[in-house]
Write a protein that holds these residues in place. Structure first.
Motif, PDB file in Angstrom:
ATOM      1  N   ALA A   5      -7.061  56.568   8.796  1.00 49.96           N
ATOM      2  CA  ALA A   5      -8.329  56.826   9.467  1.00 49.96           C
ATOM      3  C   ALA A   5      -9.092  55.254   9.912  1.00 49.96           C
ATOM      4  CB  ALA A   5      -8.607  57.946   8.943  1.00 49.96           C
ATOM      5  N   TYR A   6      -9.010  55.511   8.503  1.00 52.67           N
ATOM      6  CA  TYR A   6     -10.546  54.003   8.222  1.00 52.67           C
ATOM      7  C   TYR A   6      -9.937  53.002   8.638  1.00 52.67           C
ATOM      8  CZ  TYR A   6     -13.387  50.497   6.344  1.00 52.67           C
ATOM      9  OH  TYR A   6     -14.202  49.523   6.212  1.00 52.67           O
ATOM     10  N   SER A   7      -8.901  52.489   8.686  1.00 57.68           N
ATOM     11  CA  SER A   7      -8.154  51.497   9.730  1.00 57.68           C
ATOM     12  C   SER A   7      -8.662  51.249  10.868  1.00 57.68           C
ATOM     13  CB  SER A   7      -6.864  50.498   8.943  1.00 57.68           C
ATOM     14  OG  SER A   7      -6.997  50.231   7.663  1.00 57.68           O
ATOM     15  N   ALA A   8      -8.029  52.589  11.813  1.00 60.07           N
ATOM     16  CA  ALA A   8      -8.656  52.965  12.781  1.00 60.07           C
ATOM     17  C   ALA A   8     -10.110  52.380  13.590  1.00 60.07           C
ATOM     18  CB  ALA A   8      -8.117  54.420  13.211  1.00 60.07           C
ATOM     19  N   ALA A   9     -10.305  53.340  12.626  1.00 59.23           N
ATOM     20  CA  ALA A   9     -11.924  53.940  12.882  1.00 59.23           C
ATOM     21  C   ALA A   9     -12.874  52.416  12.699  1.00 59.23           C
ATOM     22  CB  ALA A   9     -13.453  54.774  11.352  1.00 59.23           C
ATOM     23  N   ARG A  10     -12.082  51.508  11.625  1.00 56.06           N
ATOM     24  CA  ARG A  10     -12.805  50.053  11.411  1.00 56.06           C
ATOM     25  C   ARG A  10     -12.782  48.890  12.631  1.00 56.06           C
ATOM     26  NH1 ARG A  10     -10.875  46.449   6.182  1.00 56.06           N
ATOM     27  NH2 ARG A  10      -9.233  45.934   8.048  1.00 56.06           N
ATOM     28  N   LYS A  11     -11.254  49.101  13.627  1.00 54.52           N
ATOM     29  CA  LYS A  11     -10.906  48.304  14.857  1.00 54.52           C
ATOM     30  C   LYS A  11     -11.881  48.079  15.156  1.00 54.52           C
ATOM     31  CE  LYS A  11      -6.336  48.509  17.321  1.00 54.52           C
ATOM     32  NZ  LYS A  11      -5.980  49.036  17.391  1.00 54.52           N
ATOM     33  N   ASP A  12     -12.132  50.211  15.544  1.00 56.55           N
ATOM     34  CA  ASP A  12     -13.769  50.472  17.162  1.00 56.55           C
ATOM     35  C   ASP A  12     -14.638  49.562  16.739  1.00 56.55           C
ATOM     36  OD1 ASP A  12     -11.187  51.438  18.012  1.00 56.55           O
ATOM     37  OD2 ASP A  12     -12.372  53.554  17.993  1.00 56.55           O
ATOM     38  N   ALA A  13     -14.875  49.822  15.508  1.00 59.31           N
ATOM     39  CA  ALA A  13     -16.597  49.697  14.815  1.00 59.31           C
ATOM     40  C   ALA A  13     -15.941  47.151  15.317  1.00 59.31           C
ATOM     41  CB  ALA A  13     -16.646  49.328  13.364  1.00 59.31           C
TER      42      ALA A  13
ATOM     43  N   PHE B 281     -26.009  51.485  21.308  1.00 61.67           N
ATOM     44  CA  PHE B 281     -26.489  51.060  19.982  1.00 61.67           C
ATOM     45  C   PHE B 281     -25.913  48.925  20.686  1.00 61.67           C
ATOM     46  CE2 PHE B 281     -23.640  48.822  16.666  1.00 61.67           C
ATOM     47  CZ  PHE B 281     -24.205  49.091  15.855  1.00 61.67           C
ATOM     48  N   ALA B 282     -24.846  49.261  21.636  1.00 61.54           N
ATOM     49  CA  ALA B 282     -24.101  47.942  21.016  1.00 61.54           C
ATOM     50  C   ALA B 282     -25.291  46.961  22.050  1.00 61.54           C
ATOM     51  CB  ALA B 282     -22.997  47.660  21.361  1.00 61.54           C
TER      52      ALA B 282
ATOM     53  N   LEU C 143     -18.906  45.643  17.410  1.00 66.46           N
ATOM     54  CA  LEU C 143     -19.843  44.645  16.787  1.00 66.46           C
ATOM     55  C   LEU C 143     -19.581  42.876  18.116  1.00 66.46           C
ATOM     56  CD1 LEU C 143     -19.496  45.163  13.159  1.00 66.46           C
ATOM     57  CD2 LEU C 143     -21.570  45.649  14.731  1.00 66.46           C
ATOM     58  N   ASP C 144     -18.461  43.505  18.187  1.00 65.53           N
ATOM     59  CA  ASP C 144     -17.826  42.145  18.985  1.00 65.53           C
ATOM     60  C   ASP C 144     -19.225  41.983  20.285  1.00 65.53           C
ATOM     61  OD1 ASP C 144     -16.926  40.691  18.142  1.00 65.53           O
ATOM     62  OD2 ASP C 144     -14.377  41.726  18.321  1.00 65.53           O
ATOM     63  N   ALA C 145     -18.932  43.206  20.917  1.00 67.44           N
ATOM     64  CA  ALA C 145     -19.564  43.776  22.294  1.00 67.44           C
ATOM     65  C   ALA C 145     -21.460  43.271  22.048  1.00 67.44           C
ATOM     66  CB  ALA C 145     -19.484  45.018  22.538  1.00 67.44           C
TER      67      ALA C 145
ATOM     68  N   LEU D 296     -19.462  55.482  12.605  1.00 69.58           N
ATOM     69  CA  LEU D 296     -20.020  54.811  11.867  1.00 69.58           C
ATOM     70  C   LEU D 296     -20.283  54.814  10.229  1.00 69.58           C
ATOM     71  CD1 LEU D 296     -22.756  58.145  12.524  1.00 69.58           C
ATOM     72  CD2 LEU D 296     -22.313  55.199  13.446  1.00 69.58           C
ATOM     73  N   ARG D 297     -19.344  55.406   9.115  1.00 70.15           N
ATOM     74  CA  ARG D 297     -19.121  55.195   7.734  1.00 70.15           C
ATOM     75  C   ARG D 297     -18.502  53.260   7.729  1.00 70.15           C
ATOM     76  NH1 ARG D 297     -17.910  59.840   5.974  1.00 70.15           N
ATOM     77  NH2 ARG D 297     -15.638  59.920   6.630  1.00 70.15           N
ATOM     78  N   SER D 298     -17.553  53.305   8.985  1.00 70.38           N
ATOM     79  CA  SER D 298     -16.625  51.926   8.854  1.00 70.38           C
ATOM     80  C   SER D 298     -18.036  50.692   9.269  1.00 70.38           C
ATOM     81  CB  SER D 298     -15.879  51.174   9.564  1.00 70.38           C
ATOM     82  OG  SER D 298     -15.765  51.941  10.613  1.00 70.38           O
ATOM     83  N   LEU D 299     -18.828  50.964  10.475  1.00 69.95           N
ATOM     84  CA  LEU D 299     -20.162  49.945  11.025  1.00 69.95           C
ATOM     85  C   LEU D 299     -20.689  49.861   9.783  1.00 69.95           C
ATOM     86  CD1 LEU D 299     -20.568  51.659  14.117  1.00 69.95           C
ATOM     87  CD2 LEU D 299     -20.227  48.778  13.403  1.00 69.95           C
TER      88      LEU D 299
END
Ligand SMILES: [Zn+2]
Length: 380
Positions: free
Chosen positions: A257-265, A371-372, A269-271, A302-305
């Motif tokens: 779950a963390y890795s999936a969220a981090r991918k989105d995060a 946000f982005a 951030l790239d944008a 949000l946690r991974s961001l």
């Protein structure tokens, strides 16, 4: 799970066991420590030891099978007698709380209003969790303790009251103070907290405080190598670095779950640094919907961001050894080269906005886009 399975904080565990062995355990105890550091596990172990049939010599052992010999001088619960087995049913506090809340929801409205959540799997041990929806300990819960604490233990053991949170309503804290003034000899009150400063000074001064220290990352990694051999070394490092030193938090860490969220995060951030095209951003944020599931997913994002922003901060301040998302350090270093301290600060503030928006039920995908985009605009 005997005391010897409690990982870390050996000194405190030994001190508590010595006190238990000499029958000198204080009657009011604050067990402090970060989330996932094992406060509740330890409280359950104390309750089991105080009530274990095998440790009470006046009684013949209820089973023919001999218990494993205790470590010399230090008492341990057997984990097999009726008392230990009853108490073990309360080990999964979250599951017991959910059941209790479901049972309350099924009551008639008038009864529901008067019913407080209390967890009891053993006649002499009561767990008092924060009562939903406010998730605070309420005065009626404390009153239940004040009204019953002077009853002698029904099983000849010891009465234990475990308050699993330090979020007390004001009136509840005052009621607790009264019990702490004069607890009976046969009862022990355990107050669990991440921050003892949340208790009234008058409560703290009546208790003996034991603080579970967070474990070092290397200690957690070693522990995970034993307990989570199925995880890759990278996954164990990630879990150890992101659990803030808590054994329970590291064991329960959901790598997938963390890795999936981090991918989105990272897409966000790239944008936000102007490096991604917006269609990737919109495709990602589009998947963050309303409803309970969407909320949990957004919280994870949000946690991974936050953890990525912290790492960017470490990288831009020359503290690369502190980076926790080590497996993607190259990607993070490239990102860090495009931002500065001000940008990271604004990003953290932006996340705060998204969180506030969630509480007001704003559309999640729109506030994530905002946000982005706001950060990207600022950086141009
Ligand atoms: Zn036992």
């Amino acid at each position: 799970m005997p005391f010897s399975d409690f990982y870390g904080n050996e000194e405190i565990i030994t001190r508590l066991r010595e006190m238990l062995g000499r029958d000198r355990l204080p009657h009011s105890i604050i067990l402090a420590g970060p989330r996932g550091s094992g406060k509740y596990t330890l409280a359950q172990m104390i309750a089991k030891t105080l009530n274990c049939h095998r440790l009470r010599q006046s009684e013949p052992p209820p089973l023919l099978l001999a218990p494993p010999p205790p470590e010399p001088g230090l008492p341990d619960f057997c984990g097999e007698c009726d008392s230990c087995l009853n108490l073990a049913q309360g080990d999964d506090l979250e599951a017991r709380c959910n059941e209790a809340v479901e049972a309350r929801d099924a009551l008639r409205e008038t009864d529901r209003k008067e019913t407080r959540i209390l967890i009891q799997s053993h006649p002499d041990v009561l767990v008092i969790p924060p009562d939903p929806p406010q998730l605070m300990i309420k005065v009626d819960q404390v009153r239940h303790v004040t009204e019953t604490i002077y009853h002698r233990p029904t099983t000849g053991g010891h009465r234990v009251f475990i308050f699993s949170s330090s979020a007390f309503m004001k009136e509840a804290a005052n009621a607790l103070l009264k019990v702490l003034e004069e607890p009976p000899d046969f009862a022990t009150i355990l107050l669990l907290t991440e921050n003892p400063g949340e208790f009234l000074p008058t409560i703290r001064s009546r208790c003996v405080t034991f603080t579970l220290a967070p474990l070092r990352v290397e200690e957690l990694e070693q522990w995970l190598a034993r307990r989570r051999p199925e995880w890759s070394a990278n996954e164990r490092t990630l879990a150890a670095r992101l659990s803030n030193g808590g054994v329970g938090a590291a064991l329960d860490f959901d790598v997938a779950a963390y890795s999936a969220a981090r991918k989105d995060a990272l897409v966000l951030l790239d944008a936000a640094v102007g490096a991604g095209d917006y269609s990737a951003l919109f495709r990602t944020t589009e998947t963050y919907r309303a409803g309970a599931e969407g909320r949990a997913k957004t919280e994870q994002l949000l946690r991974s961001l936050y953890s990525l922003l912290e790492d960017l901060m470490f990288l831009s301040s020359g503290a690369a050894e502190m980076v926790r998302n080590r497996d993607i350090e190259r990607q993070l270093t490239a990102l860090a080269a495009k931002v500065d301290f001000d940008w990271i600060t604004r990003a953290a503030q932006g996340l705060g906005e998204v969180e506030r928006g969630m509480r007001r039920n704003l559309l999640r995908n729109l506030s994530l886009d905002a946000f982005a985009l706001a950060l990207d605009r600022d950086s141009n």
